[in-house]
Structures are given as structure tokens and as C-alpha cells.
Design a protein around this motif. Structure first.
Motif, mmCIF file in Angstrom:
data_model
loop_
_atom_site.group_PDB
_atom_site.id
_atom_site.type_symbol
_atom_site.label_atom_id
_atom_site.label_comp_id
_atom_site.label_asym_id
_atom_site.label_seq_id
_atom_site.Cartn_x
_atom_site.Cartn_y
_atom_site.Cartn_z
ATOM 1 N N LYS A 230 0.837 -1.192 0.000
ATOM 2 C CA LYS A 230 0.000 0.000 0.000
ATOM 3 C C LYS A 230 0.875 1.247 0.000
ATOM 4 O O LYS A 230 2.007 1.238 0.482
ATOM 5 N N PHE A 231 0.335 2.325 -0.536
ATOM 6 C CA PHE A 231 1.026 3.602 -0.453
ATOM 7 C C PHE A 231 0.994 4.091 0.991
ATOM 8 O O PHE A 231 -0.004 3.934 1.699
ATOM 9 N N VAL A 232 2.107 4.686 1.400
ATOM 10 C CA VAL A 232 2.247 5.176 2.775
ATOM 11 C C VAL A 232 2.434 6.682 2.744
ATOM 12 O O VAL A 232 3.188 7.212 1.923
ATOM 13 N N ASN A 233 1.757 7.368 3.640
ATOM 14 C CA ASN A 233 1.889 8.818 3.702
ATOM 15 C C ASN A 233 3.274 9.189 4.234
ATOM 16 O O ASN A 233 3.723 8.644 5.241
ATOM 17 N N SER A 244 -5.970 1.830 -5.739
ATOM 18 C CA SER A 244 -7.275 2.162 -6.329
ATOM 19 C C SER A 244 -7.795 3.518 -5.856
ATOM 20 O O SER A 244 -8.580 4.161 -6.554
ATOM 21 N N GLU A 245 -7.356 3.956 -4.686
ATOM 22 C CA GLU A 245 -7.819 5.236 -4.153
ATOM 23 C C GLU A 245 -7.211 6.422 -4.888
ATOM 24 O O GLU A 245 -7.661 7.553 -4.730
ATOM 25 N N PHE A 246 -6.180 6.165 -5.698
ATOM 26 C CA PHE A 246 -5.571 7.234 -6.496
ATOM 27 C C PHE A 246 -6.019 7.179 -7.962
ATOM 28 O O PHE A 246 -5.588 8.006 -8.762
ATOM 29 N N ALA A 247 -6.874 6.215 -8.276
ATOM 30 C CA ALA A 247 -7.228 5.971 -9.676
ATOM 31 C C ALA A 247 -7.854 7.182 -10.344
ATOM 32 O O ALA A 247 -7.676 7.409 -11.543
ATOM 33 N N LEU A 269 1.367 0.190 -14.544
ATOM 34 C CA LEU A 269 0.907 -1.197 -14.481
ATOM 35 C C LEU A 269 -0.063 -1.415 -13.326
ATOM 36 O O LEU A 269 -0.855 -2.365 -13.342
ATOM 37 N N MET A 270 -0.010 -0.539 -12.334
ATOM 38 C CA MET A 270 -0.951 -0.601 -11.217
ATOM 39 C C MET A 270 -2.261 0.108 -11.542
ATOM 40 O O MET A 270 -3.146 0.201 -10.700
#
Length: 346
Positions: A230-233, A244-247, A269-270
Motif C-alpha cells: 500500500k502507499f504510505v503517507n 485504487s484510491e488514487f485511480a 501497471l498498477m
């Protein structure tokens, strides 16, 4: 934003042209020939005993490459550290601390140290691995400190394949899809040593989608798969987000690694689309003006350098390297031959 912050405009840069052998590099051929003789003479000195390599009281695994620039060594170092810590060994990680300016050496890196003092990669390794990470430009001295003072069972050396002053029991070369580029030696091309070296190491690890082929004989080859988390702040690492939350967000992507395009491709690719990409030189020294407004996606290596001035919408992507079980079997065999009893039955 600073003048260095310019979106990528095409797939080919001046660095790419040099890396893959633009005809203009032939003006550097005399210097490449000089580099060849100097490095060859140095190898002869160590091989004949005129110079002696220091052998620490712990086996050494060197994770390096024969070309300049980042190829994906850090995820391999982390994977090895996790594996050997997981079987009960005390792991030490050794780095020269490139990009850092420490007042003393050897230096045990803390996860709270600043990247400008200890280097971006050692800072990342200390934060992720949970192992003792020591930096020292004199790697033999750093290895002695890890073995004798910190009592490590095994030492993983991040880079240093050409640092023959330190004895090694296992040699690993990490390569990406650029392979050996033009095949020319520095400064004419990207190679620190000739392609013959690929046949003398213990294994090649490919940070690529498919197994490449070589005209010359090479060591056993293994594909490395980088698995994104997951992306981390950056500001608050307790906050994470799925890709998906950045899509549907308007994002920018920055990367100061050996091959920024590799990171940008990974994001694509993501399923992510971004308005701008900002490729930076490897080990780039960021300042606040380098960070775009809005949502910014970056590598973990970038995050350790910008944490002090990043805004709240900056996110980094941790990745883990997955390697086949037979890769670890090969390394265990080599370590057992070096006298490490804990790996003999694995």
C-alpha cells in the motif's frame, strides 16, 4: 518549483544515449582504456597477495552490480536480511553511506538519522530491516565493527562488488532490463568491470519481466519480482492507501533512483494515471521546491529524503523483492561452505 523539476518529455535522455553507446562516446575511448588497465592492475594486486583483503569474523554476502546506477539492489538486500533474520541469525548490513556526510565512521545508522548524514539507502535499510546497519567508506573497517563489536552472524554488503579490500563469501549481481547497456567500460559506457565478471559471481538477479540472454557464459540466473504494498503517507506513516484510491486523482510522480522510468512504468501497471512525471538523478538531494503541489507519488528511497519538508499529500510506495526458494538454497550452500553452521540443513 526549481528549474530541475521538469516533466519527462520523452523516453530517451542524454543519459540513455550514453548508457547505450551513442557514437559520440568514442571520444572517451582512451580514458576507458586507462580505466581498464588501472582496474586490472588492482585486481592482480589482490589476486597475487600484494594487497590483502580483510576477512571479518562473519561471512559476507556482497550485493552489487557491474554497471553504474541503481538496478534494484536495495530490495534484494532487504529480502536477504528478512530471510536470514527469520531463521534466527543476527544480520548486519554494510554500506559506504553514499550521499551522506557523517562526522564519524563506522556509524551505526538509526531509523531517526537524517538521510543527508547517513545516505538515503542506509536510512531506508535501517527503517525497514530492523537489522544493524553500519556505514563506512572503508568497508573492511565497517565489516570488522559489525562482526566484532555488534556480533553479527552474517554481513550483507550493499554494493561493493569492486571493493576487493573486503573478502566476500557470496557475490550477487543485480541487473535491470538495461543489462550491460553499451557494454563499454567507464567513462565510455556504464560498466565498472567487463562482462566476463558475470561468469565469476555466484548468481545474477534480474529486476526484469523476463529472463535475458547473454552471449557469454554467466552465473546461475534468477528473476526477482517486486511486489508493491500500500502507499504510505510520507508525513504520517500510519496512514496508508490502496492504489485504487488514487485511480481518479490528479497525481504527479517523482523518482530519484537509477531508472526513474521503471518506477513510472510500475505505477502505470498498477492502473494509475498521472499528470506529470519528474525524473531526478539517482541520490538527488531534494529541497522543498522539488515537491509539486497536489497528490505526489514517490519511491521509498525518495521519501526518506523529503520527510522533513514534504506536504501532507505526498505518498511513497514500499516494495518487497520475491525470489525463488532455490536462490536461497544456493546462497545457503555457499554460506555453509564458509562455515556458517545455522544454514547447513536448510
Amino acid at each position: 518549483m526549481s528549474n530541475s523539476l521538469k516533466p519527462a518529455t520523452g523516453p530517451t535522455s542524454n543519459h540513455d544515449k550514453w548508457y547505450f553507446g551513442h557514437p559520440a562516446v568514442w571520444v572517451l575511448a582512451p580514458f576507458a582504456l586507462l580505466f581498464f588497465f588501472i582496474t586490472a592492475l588492482r585486481r592482480v594486486f589482490y589476486k597475487t597477495g600484494i594487497k590483502r583483503a580483510y576477512k571479518p569474523n562473519a561471512p559476507v554476502i556482497v550485493v552489487g552490480n557491474i554497471s553504474v546506477g541503481g538496478n534494484g539492489k536495495t530490495p534484494v538486500v532487504l529480502a536477504l536480511a528478512e530471510y536470514y533474520s527469520g531463521i534466527g541469525l543476527k544480520v548486519g548490513i554494510l554500506s559506504r553511506g553514499y550521499g551522506g556526510k557523517s562526522d564519524f565512521y563506522p556509524r551505526l545508522v538509526s531509523h531517526t538519522d537524517k538521510a543527508c548524514e547517513v545516505g538515503d539507502e542506509p536510512r531506508l535499510l535501517a527503517g525497514r530491516s530492523g537489522c544493524n546497519v553500519v556505514i563506512d567508506p572503508k568497508r573492511a573497517r565497517g565489516a570488522k565493527y559489525l562482526a566484532d563489536e555488534l556480533h553479527c552472524d552474517v554481513i550483507i554488503c550493499d554494493d561493493g562488488l569492486q571493493h576487493y579490500a573486503l573478502h566476500r563469501d557470496v557475490e550477487l549481481v543485480v541487473m535491470d532490463d538495461r543489462k550491460v547497456g553499451s557494454g563499454y567500460l567507464l567513462p565510455m559506457g556504464p560498466l565498472r568491470e567487463g562482462q566476463w565478471r558475470l561468469g565469476l559471481v555466484d548468481a545474477l538477479i534480474h529486476n526484469a519481466r523476463s529472463m535475458p540472454t547473454f552471449d557469454n557464459a554467466v552465473a546461475p540466473q534468477f528473476l526477482m519480482t517486486l511486489v508493491a504494498n500500500k502507499f504510505v503517507n510520507v508525513v504520517d506513516p500510519t496512514i496508508t492507501r490502496d492504489a485504487s484510491e488514487f485511480a481518479f486523482s490528479s497525481c504527479s510522480a517523482i523518482a530519484g533512483i537509477g531508472s526513474p522510468a521503471r518506477f513510472f512504468q510500475q505505477l502505470k501497471l498498477m492502473g494509475l494515471n498521472f499528470t506529470n512525471t519528474f525524473p531526478m538523478p539517482d541520490h538527488h538531494a531534494y529541497d522543498a521546491s522539488d515537491i509539486p503541489r497536489g497528490t505526489v507519488l514517490m519511491t521509498e528511497k525518495d521519501a526518506v529524503k523529503v520527510k522533513g519538508f514534504a506536504h501532507e499529500d505526498c505518498w511513497y510506495l514500499p516494495v518487497d523483492a520475491h525470489l525463488a526458494a532455490d536462490f536461497y538454497t544456493l546462497i545457503n550452500t555457499k554460506l555453509a561452505q564458509a562455515g556458517l553452521a545455522q544454514v547447513k540443513n536448510r
